[in-house]
Design an enzyme around this catalytic site. Structure first.
Site, PDB file in Angstrom:
ATOM      1  N   TYR A  61      66.781  49.283  43.775  1.00 40.29           N
ATOM      2  CA  TYR A  61      67.145  50.422  42.924  1.00 40.29           C
ATOM      3  C   TYR A  61      68.655  50.569  42.919  1.00 40.29           C
ATOM      4  CZ  TYR A  61      63.883  53.294  40.441  1.00 40.29           C
ATOM      5  OH  TYR A  61      63.037  53.775  39.476  1.00 40.29           O
ATOM      6  N   GLU A  63      70.580  52.709  40.450  1.00 38.86           N
ATOM      7  CA  GLU A  63      71.013  53.650  39.405  1.00 38.86           C
ATOM      8  C   GLU A  63      72.506  53.925  39.551  1.00 38.86           C
ATOM      9  OE1 GLU A  63      68.129  56.484  40.662  1.00 38.86           O
ATOM     10  OE2 GLU A  63      67.204  56.571  38.679  1.00 38.86           O
ATOM     11  N   ASP A 207      76.139  45.636  15.264  1.00 35.49           N
ATOM     12  CA  ASP A 207      74.963  45.212  16.032  1.00 35.49           C
ATOM     13  C   ASP A 207      74.829  43.698  15.836  1.00 35.49           C
ATOM     14  OD1 ASP A 207      72.494  44.551  17.004  1.00 35.49           O
ATOM     15  OD2 ASP A 207      71.381  46.086  15.879  1.00 35.49           O
ATOM     16  N   THR A 233      72.065  41.439  22.026  1.00 35.20           N
ATOM     17  CA  THR A 233      70.982  41.052  22.932  1.00 35.20           C
ATOM     18  C   THR A 233      71.423  39.787  23.661  1.00 35.20           C
ATOM     19  OG1 THR A 233      69.855  39.600  21.371  1.00 35.20           O
ATOM     20  CG2 THR A 233      69.176  41.916  21.358  1.00 35.20           C
ATOM     21  N   LYS A 236      68.628  36.142  22.395  1.00 32.27           N
ATOM     22  CA  LYS A 236      68.537  35.445  21.101  1.00 32.27           C
ATOM     23  C   LYS A 236      69.526  34.281  21.139  1.00 32.27           C
ATOM     24  CE  LYS A 236      66.783  39.612  18.847  1.00 32.27           C
ATOM     25  NZ  LYS A 236      66.973  40.649  17.829  1.00 32.27           N
ATOM     26  N   ARG A 242      65.802  38.152  28.537  1.00 31.69           N
ATOM     27  CA  ARG A 242      65.530  39.218  27.574  1.00 31.69           C
ATOM     28  C   ARG A 242      66.285  40.472  27.997  1.00 31.69           C
ATOM     29  NH1 ARG A 242      62.400  39.611  23.502  1.00 31.69           N
ATOM     30  NH2 ARG A 242      61.852  37.458  23.920  1.00 31.69           N
TER      31      ARG A 242
HETATM   32  C1  LIG Z   1      66.503  41.904  17.751  1.00 29.68           C
HETATM   33  C2  LIG Z   1      67.383  42.993  17.243  1.00 29.68           C
HETATM   34  C3  LIG Z   1      67.487  44.226  17.916  1.00 29.68           C
HETATM   35  C4  LIG Z   1      66.555  44.643  19.020  1.00 29.68           C
HETATM   36  O1  LIG Z   1      66.493  43.863  20.131  1.00 29.68           O
HETATM   37  P1  LIG Z   1      65.259  44.050  21.136  1.00 29.68           P
HETATM   38  O2  LIG Z   1      65.740  43.363  22.369  1.00 29.68           O
HETATM   39  O3  LIG Z   1      64.076  43.442  20.502  1.00 29.68           O
HETATM   40  O4  LIG Z   1      65.097  45.510  21.365  1.00 29.68           O
HETATM   41  C5  LIG Z   1      68.387  45.164  17.439  1.00 29.68           C
HETATM   42  N1  LIG Z   1      69.159  44.892  16.373  1.00 29.68           N
HETATM   43  C6  LIG Z   1      69.073  43.747  15.687  1.00 29.68           C
HETATM   44  C7  LIG Z   1      69.950  43.522  14.499  1.00 29.68           C
HETATM   45  C8  LIG Z   1      68.177  42.757  16.100  1.00 29.68           C
HETATM   46  O5  LIG Z   1      68.074  41.626  15.402  1.00 29.68           O
END
Ligand SMILES: *Cc1c(COP(=O)(O)O)cnc(C)c1O
Length: 421
Positions: A61, A63, A207, A233, A236, A242
Site C-alpha cells: 500500500y 497511497e 489525450d 496510456t 497501447k 495496462r
Molecule cells: C484507449 C483510450 C482511452 C482510455 O484508456 P483505457 O486505459 O481503456 O481507460 C482514453 N482516451 C483515448 C483517446 C483512448 O484511445
C-alpha cells in the site's frame, strides 16, 4: 519453434497450483499465436514488463507520492515510482508526470477533476468522428457531469475542421478543449489547438492514449510543448503494462497529483508502476524509435494494400499506426467484416466512419492497427499479405478455411512470446 512459448513469469508454479486459471493463459496465448491481431489499441508487452507485473510489489500500500506516503515501509517502492517518473519525463520532455492512473479513462477523469467543476463546458471531438467515450459520451462521467460540445472532421477531407473548432470555441467559450482521438488516422495540429485555446482562455488537454508510443519514438510531433495537460496510456503504442499517466506543466503538478490521489483513485498499483518504469526504459532505447517508424510504415503499407483491394482509407491514408477503412464499395458492413475476419483468425474491429449512415452496431468501416504485428516482427511484405487475407475473408466467406490456414502459418512464423525471449 517447437519450444514451449513464454506464458509469463512462474507459469509452471501457476499450472501446479491452479490448473484452471493456467489453462486460460495457455488458451489465450494459443489464440494470439494462431491469429493476426490488428486491434489498433493493443500491443504485446515484453517479458521484462510481464515480470515486473507479476511481482510482489502488488502487495504494498503506497497511497500518496514518493517521500510523502500515508503508510510506512514505502522507501523501496518509492524507488520504482521515481524511476518511472524520471524515465517518463526524459522520454517525453515533460516537466511533471504522474504515473499512478490505473487506466487512460481514470487519467482523463483526473484531468477533468484538476481543471474543471461539474457543469463546465468542454469542447471535444465527436465520438463518431474518432473521439473517445471520456470525451463526452452520455454513458460516461464526461457526458453526464459536463456540458460537452463536439467538433468533427470535414466531409470532403475527413480531416479535423480547425475552422469549426475555432468557431465552436468562440461561440461556447469552453473551459477546456480536448484534442486526441481513438480512431483518427492523421497527425493532429497541436499548435492550432493551442492557438484556439489561448484565444478563448481555455485549458488544452491532449489525450494521446493511442499515439504516445509514436510520439516517444519521434514519428509524430509531441503534444507536450503545446498542451497544459497530456494524458496517455502505457499499454497501447507504448507497449507497456495496462495503465495510464498524466503529464503537465510544473505549475499544474500539485493540482494534477491531488486529482489522481486522493480525488479519483486510492492506492497506486505499485507492480504496474514498476512495469511502467520498465516500459519507459525500453522506449528510451534507440530500438524503440526504429520500432515506432516500422509501426507507421506498416500502417501505410497496410492501408495502401487494402485500398488496392477496393476499400477506401478514410482521409486518404494514415500518418500513424492505424487506418480507418470505408467498406461501402465492398457491400459488406463493418460488423459483418469484423465477424468474417474473426472466423479467419484476424482480429480487427468494426468502426464508424465519419458521417456513417449505419448505426454503431453495424457501421460502414473497420479500424486496423499495426502495433501488434510490428512487435511480432512483421514488415511490408507481411502487411501486403495480411491485406489480401483481410480482403478474402471479407469478400469470400466460403474461403474461410483456406484463409484461416494461411493466417495461422503467418502468425506461427512470427511468434510473440517464444521461449528464447
Ligand atoms: C484507449 C483510450 C482511452 C482510455 O484508456 P483505457 O486505459 O481503456 O481507460 C482514453 N482516451 C483515448 C483517446 C483512448 O484511445
Amino acid at each position: 519453434m517447437d519450444a514451449e512459448p513464454y506464458y509469463g513469469p512462474d507459469f509452471g508454479l501457476l499450472r501446479g497450483r491452479d490448473p484452471e486459471v493456467a489453462r486460460v493463459l495457455v488458451d489465450e496465448l494459443d489464440r494470439l499465436g494462431d491469429g493476426v491481431q490488428l486491434i489498433a489499441s493493443e500491443n504485446f508487452a515484453s517479458p521484462a514488463v510481464l515480470a515486473a507485473l507479476g511481482s510482489t510489489l502488488t502487495n504494498k500500500y503506497a497511497e500518496g507520492y514518493p517521500g510523502r506516503r500515508y503508510y510506512p515501509g514505502c522507501e523501496v517502492v518509492d524507488r520504482a515510482e521515481r524511476l518511472a517518473v524520471d524515465r517518463a519525463r526524459r522520454l517525453f520532455g515533460a516537466q511533471h508526470v504522474n504515473v499512478q492512473p490505473y487506466s487512460g479513462a481514470t487519467a482523463n477523469l483526473a484531468a477533468y477533476a484538476a481543471l474543471l467543476q461539474p457543469g463546465d463546458t468542454v469542447l471535444a471531438m465527436a465520438l463518431p468522428h474518432g473521439g473517445h467515450l471520456t470525451h463526452g459520451s452520455r454513458l460516461n462521467f464526461s457526458g453526464r457531469w459536463f456540458d460537452v460540445v463536439s467538433y468533427g472532421v470535414r466531409r470532403d477531407t475527413e480531416l479535423i475542421d480547425y475552422d469549426e473548432v475555432r468557431e465552436l470555441a468562440l461561440r461556447h467559450q469552453p473551459k477546456m478543449i480536448i484534442c486526441g482521438a481513438t480512431s483518427y488516422p492523421r497527425e493532429i495540429d497541436f499548435a492550432a489547438f493551442r492557438g484556439i485555446a489561448d484565444e478563448v482562455g481555455a485549458w488544452l488537454l491532449a489525450d494521446v492514449a493511442h499515439t504516445a508510443g509514436l510520439m516517444a519514438g519521434g514519428v509524430l510531433p509531441s503534444a507536450v510543448p503545446y498542451a497544459d495537460v497530456v494524458t496517455f496510456t502505457t499499454h497501447k503504442g507504448l507497449r507497456g503494462p495496462r495503465g495510464g499517466g498524466v503529464m503537465c506543466t510544473r505549475e499544474l503538478a500539485p493540482r494534477i497529483d491531488r486529482a489522481v490521489f486522493p480525488f479519483v483513485q486510492g492506492g497506486p498499483l505499485m507492480h504496474v508502476v514498476a512495469a511502467k518504469a520498465v516500459a519507459f526504459g525500453e522506449a528510451l532505447r534507440p530500438s524503440f524509435g526504429e520500432y515506432a517508424r516500422r509501426v507507421a510504415e506498416n500502417a501505410r503499407v497496410l492501408a495502401d494494400a487494402l485500398a488496392a483491394e477496393g476499400m477506401r482509407p478514410v482521409s486518404g491514408g494514415t500518418d500513424s499506426h492505424l487506418a480507418l477503412m470505408d467498406l461501402r464499395e465492398t457491400g459488406v458492413s463493418g460488423a459483418v467484416a469484423e465477424r468474417r475476419c474473426a472466423a479467419a483468425g484476424i482480429t480487427l474491429n468494426r468502426n464508424m466512419i465519419p458521417y456513417d449512415p449505419e448505426p454503431s452496431a453495424v457501421t460502414s468501416g473497420i479500424r486496423v492497427g499495426t502495433p501488434c504485428v510490428t512487435t511480432q516482427g512483421m514488415g511490408a511484405e507481411q502487411m501486403k499479405e495480411v491485406a489480401s487475407l483481410v480482403a478474402r475473408a471479407v469478400r469470400e466467406p466460403g474461403a474461410v478455411t483456406r484463409v484461416r490456414r494461411r493466417v495461422r502459418e503467418l502468425a506461427r512464423a512470427h511468434q510473440i512470446y517464444p521461449r528464447e525471449l
